[in-house]
Design an enzyme around this catalytic site. Structure first.
Site, PDB file in Angstrom:
ATOM      1  N   ASN A  66      43.228  48.728 -93.455  1.00 34.10           N
ATOM      2  CA  ASN A  66      43.509  47.586 -92.587  1.00 34.10           C
ATOM      3  C   ASN A  66      43.289  46.277 -93.350  1.00 34.10           C
ATOM      4  O   ASN A  66      43.252  46.254 -94.568  1.00 34.10           O
ATOM      5  CB  ASN A  66      42.685  47.655 -91.300  1.00 34.10           C
ATOM      6  CG  ASN A  66      43.479  47.219 -90.080  1.00 34.10           C
ATOM      7  OD1 ASN A  66      44.101  46.164 -90.070  1.00 34.10           O
ATOM      8  ND2 ASN A  66      43.462  48.035 -89.041  1.00 34.10           N
ATOM      9  N   ARG A  67      43.101  45.177 -92.628  1.00 32.00           N
ATOM     10  CA  ARG A  67      43.149  43.844 -93.236  1.00 32.00           C
ATOM     11  C   ARG A  67      41.760  43.226 -93.410  1.00 32.00           C
ATOM     12  O   ARG A  67      40.873  43.448 -92.592  1.00 32.00           O
ATOM     13  CB  ARG A  67      44.034  42.925 -92.390  1.00 32.00           C
ATOM     14  CG  ARG A  67      45.501  43.340 -92.401  1.00 32.00           C
ATOM     15  CD  ARG A  67      46.296  42.656 -91.310  1.00 32.00           C
ATOM     16  NE  ARG A  67      47.712  43.021 -91.385  1.00 32.00           N
ATOM     17  CZ  ARG A  67      48.228  44.118 -90.813  1.00 32.00           C
ATOM     18  NH1 ARG A  67      47.457  44.951 -90.123  1.00 32.00           N
ATOM     19  NH2 ARG A  67      49.519  44.375 -90.932  1.00 32.00           N
ATOM     20  N   HIS A  92      44.966  47.249 -96.864  1.00 28.26           N
ATOM     21  CA  HIS A  92      44.956  48.643 -97.325  1.00 28.26           C
ATOM     22  C   HIS A  92      44.559  48.797 -98.796  1.00 28.26           C
ATOM     23  O   HIS A  92      45.145  49.594 -99.526  1.00 28.26           O
ATOM     24  CB  HIS A  92      46.317  49.288 -97.087  1.00 28.26           C
ATOM     25  CG  HIS A  92      46.653  49.520 -95.652  1.00 28.26           C
ATOM     26  ND1 HIS A  92      45.698  49.630 -94.665  1.00 28.26           N
ATOM     27  CD2 HIS A  92      47.860  49.660 -95.019  1.00 28.26           C
ATOM     28  CE1 HIS A  92      46.292  49.841 -93.497  1.00 28.26           C
ATOM     29  NE2 HIS A  92      47.584  49.851 -93.681  1.00 28.26           N
ATOM     30  N   HIS A 164      47.407  57.508 -93.588  1.00 29.58           N
ATOM     31  CA  HIS A 164      48.433  56.669 -92.967  1.00 29.58           C
ATOM     32  C   HIS A 164      49.717  57.461 -92.682  1.00 29.58           C
ATOM     33  O   HIS A 164      50.823  56.941 -92.890  1.00 29.58           O
ATOM     34  CB  HIS A 164      48.732  55.471 -93.871  1.00 29.58           C
ATOM     35  CG  HIS A 164      49.222  54.253 -93.156  1.00 29.58           C
ATOM     36  ND1 HIS A 164      50.414  54.220 -92.475  1.00 29.58           N
ATOM     37  CD2 HIS A 164      48.696  53.014 -93.025  1.00 29.58           C
ATOM     38  CE1 HIS A 164      50.609  53.019 -91.972  1.00 29.58           C
ATOM     39  NE2 HIS A 164      49.566  52.261 -92.286  1.00 29.58           N
ATOM     40  N   SER A 165      49.596  58.675 -92.209  1.00 24.87           N
ATOM     41  CA  SER A 165      50.784  59.455 -91.873  1.00 24.87           C
ATOM     42  C   SER A 165      51.503  58.864 -90.670  1.00 24.87           C
ATOM     43  O   SER A 165      50.878  58.466 -89.689  1.00 24.87           O
ATOM     44  CB  SER A 165      50.408  60.907 -91.583  1.00 24.87           C
ATOM     45  OG  SER A 165      50.033  61.578 -92.765  1.00 24.87           O
ATOM     46  N   TYR A 166      52.825  58.823 -90.775  1.00 21.84           N
ATOM     47  CA  TYR A 166      53.693  58.421 -89.663  1.00 21.84           C
ATOM     48  C   TYR A 166      54.233  59.693 -89.022  1.00 21.84           C
ATOM     49  O   TYR A 166      54.956  60.460 -89.661  1.00 21.84           O
ATOM     50  CB  TYR A 166      54.884  57.610 -90.162  1.00 21.84           C
ATOM     51  CG  TYR A 166      54.623  56.220 -90.637  1.00 21.84           C
ATOM     52  CD1 TYR A 166      55.155  55.124 -89.950  1.00 21.84           C
ATOM     53  CD2 TYR A 166      53.919  55.974 -91.813  1.00 21.84           C
ATOM     54  CE1 TYR A 166      54.967  53.828 -90.414  1.00 21.84           C
ATOM     55  CE2 TYR A 166      53.726  54.684 -92.286  1.00 21.84           C
ATOM     56  CZ  TYR A 166      54.258  53.617 -91.573  1.00 21.84           C
ATOM     57  OH  TYR A 166      54.084  52.331 -92.040  1.00 21.84           O
ATOM     58  N   ASP A 233      49.928  47.657 -82.896  1.00 18.65           N
ATOM     59  CA  ASP A 233      49.346  47.671 -84.237  1.00 18.65           C
ATOM     60  C   ASP A 233      47.918  47.163 -84.082  1.00 18.65           C
ATOM     61  O   ASP A 233      47.544  46.134 -84.629  1.00 18.65           O
ATOM     62  CB  ASP A 233      50.160  46.790 -85.183  1.00 18.65           C
ATOM     63  CG  ASP A 233      49.774  46.991 -86.654  1.00 18.65           C
ATOM     64  OD1 ASP A 233      48.962  47.900 -86.931  1.00 18.65           O
ATOM     65  OD2 ASP A 233      50.285  46.244 -87.509  1.00 18.65           O
ATOM     66  N   GLN A 270      43.378  52.938 -85.394  1.00 19.29           N
ATOM     67  CA  GLN A 270      44.502  52.018 -85.362  1.00 19.29           C
ATOM     68  C   GLN A 270      45.720  52.777 -84.843  1.00 19.29           C
ATOM     69  O   GLN A 270      46.158  53.768 -85.435  1.00 19.29           O
ATOM     70  CB  GLN A 270      44.794  51.473 -86.765  1.00 19.29           C
ATOM     71  CG  GLN A 270      45.859  50.390 -86.814  1.00 19.29           C
ATOM     72  CD  GLN A 270      45.294  49.002 -86.533  1.00 19.29           C
ATOM     73  OE1 GLN A 270      44.098  48.859 -86.290  1.00 19.29           O
ATOM     74  NE2 GLN A 270      46.150  47.996 -86.588  1.00 19.29           N
ATOM     75  N   GLU A 298      45.462  55.979 -87.251  1.00 20.50           N
ATOM     76  CA  GLU A 298      44.632  55.834 -88.436  1.00 20.50           C
ATOM     77  C   GLU A 298      43.167  55.686 -88.013  1.00 20.50           C
ATOM     78  O   GLU A 298      42.747  54.630 -87.564  1.00 20.50           O
ATOM     79  CB  GLU A 298      45.072  54.607 -89.228  1.00 20.50           C
ATOM     80  CG  GLU A 298      46.552  54.567 -89.552  1.00 20.50           C
ATOM     81  CD  GLU A 298      47.036  53.149 -89.798  1.00 20.50           C
ATOM     82  OE1 GLU A 298      46.462  52.483 -90.693  1.00 20.50           O
ATOM     83  OE2 GLU A 298      47.952  52.697 -89.096  1.00 20.50           O
TER      84      GLU A 298
END
Length: 336
Positions: A66-67, A92, A164-166, A233, A270, A298
């Site tokens: 994340n940020r 990330h 971070h799998s979609y 998000d 997330q 996530e």
């Protein structure tokens, strides 16, 4: 180091492929309710393709998922400056995060287990300390993909690891994920500003579009989420006790009958609905990934926590061990 691809399989016919580059889960093949197999994660045909594209498909994320606002934080009286790679912020792990490095791999085929290790040197992407990281992927015969993270350091440093799998439970070639039904065991979420940085507040989800405490279709409130490019998000503050391994979320896709459950020891998750996918990325089998083609869950600590004193502590110190375990559980059902 060369690209290697490792395959985990189980008695139910589930197959998970992982590469040593970025620890990336490149495919997850599972059965639907009719006995048909499909790949339910977004990605690319070749491991090499992950080097040139940046949606973080399937990747291990670190040092910090994340940020971090403005790529800066203060620790023990010293200010550290990190790589800026997301507008004004650090995202990330930076431009060369853990998703962009080769990991040492130990594959135990009989145990259905892959152990990846990486030594992140002092100063990498601006982070202090030498960080030794290990991540173990294991696929069980009851359809759990278990990811166990561990790290130690020789100097105090923030650590926050995730995958971070979609996912698209209808199959990665399906149109989008807006018809998926979602439950998230979280009464609170973390509001963010226009740069996706936490405001410092933690708010109740009740009577907001962020409420998934009763299962609902993603599309129901999707258009009500403020900001650009629109969609979820946000970090959810999980209801479970600290460090307990417990259910975080459930997802159901009606057409295939596929289900996904997420269990974790992490305090947050997330939920991301692929808002920044814009048709510019072509994935496996020539599939063009449009907005909302996949969703991410996530499991992690909270964004910008090094700058947010009211968030759980993310500083790992010498003599301590960072540990986090998450399981993605695949299944089928006739209804949610």
């Amino acid at each position: 180091m060369d690209f290697e691809l490792f395959t985990l399989t189980n008695l139910l016919g589930t197959q998970v492929n992982i590469t040593n580059y970025g620890g990336i889960v490149t495919s997850v093949l599972t059965l639907d309710k009719n006995g048909h197999t499909d790949d339910i994660v977004l990605g690319f045909d070749k491991p090499e393709d992950y080097q040139e594209n940046k949606p973080y498909f399937g990747a291990l994320i670190g040092r910090y998922a994340n940020r971090i606002a403005h790529g800066k934080f203060a620790l023990d009286g010293q200010t550290y400056t990190l790589a800026i790679n997301n507008g004004p912020n650090h995202l990330h792990g930076g431009s060369q995060g853990f998703d962009k490095v080769f990991w040492d791999a130990e594959f135990e085929e009989k145990e259905n287990k892959l152990k990846l290790t990486y030594r992140s040197p002092d100063g990498e992407e601006g982070y202090p300390g030498n960080l030794q990281v290990s991540v173990v992927y294991r696929l069980t015969d009851d359809n759990r993909l278990i990811i166990a993270y561990e790290a130690t350091t020789d100097q105090a440093t923030p650590v926050n690891l995730t995958n971070h799998s979609y996912f698209n439970l209808a199959g990665h070639k399906a149109k989008n994920i807006v018809d998926h039904v979602v439950y998230i065991d979280a009464d609170q979420y973390i509001p963010v500003d226009e740069h996706q940085i936490p405001t410092g507040k933690i708010k109740a989800v009740q009577d907001t579009p962020f409420d998934f405490t009763q299962e609902k279709v993603i599309s129901k409130d999707l258009d009500q989420i403020p900001g650009e490019p629109g969609g979820y998000d946000h970090t959810y503050v999980l209801n479970k006790p600290p460090d307990a391994f417990a259910l975080a979320a459930r997802v159901y896709e009606p057409q295939s009958g596929r289900t996904l459950e997420v269990y974790t020891t992490a305090p947050g998750m997330q939920f991301y609905t692929g808002n920044f996918l814009d048709g510019s990325v072509t994935g496996k089998g020539g599939k063009v990934y449009e907005k909302h083609t996949g969703f991410c869950m996530e499991t992690q600590y909270f964004p910008d926590a090094p700058n947010q004193p009211n968030f759980p502590d993310v500083i790992l110190r010498p003599g301590e061990t960072y540990q986090q375990t998450t399981a993605y559980v695949f299944g089928v059902a006739d209804e949610f």
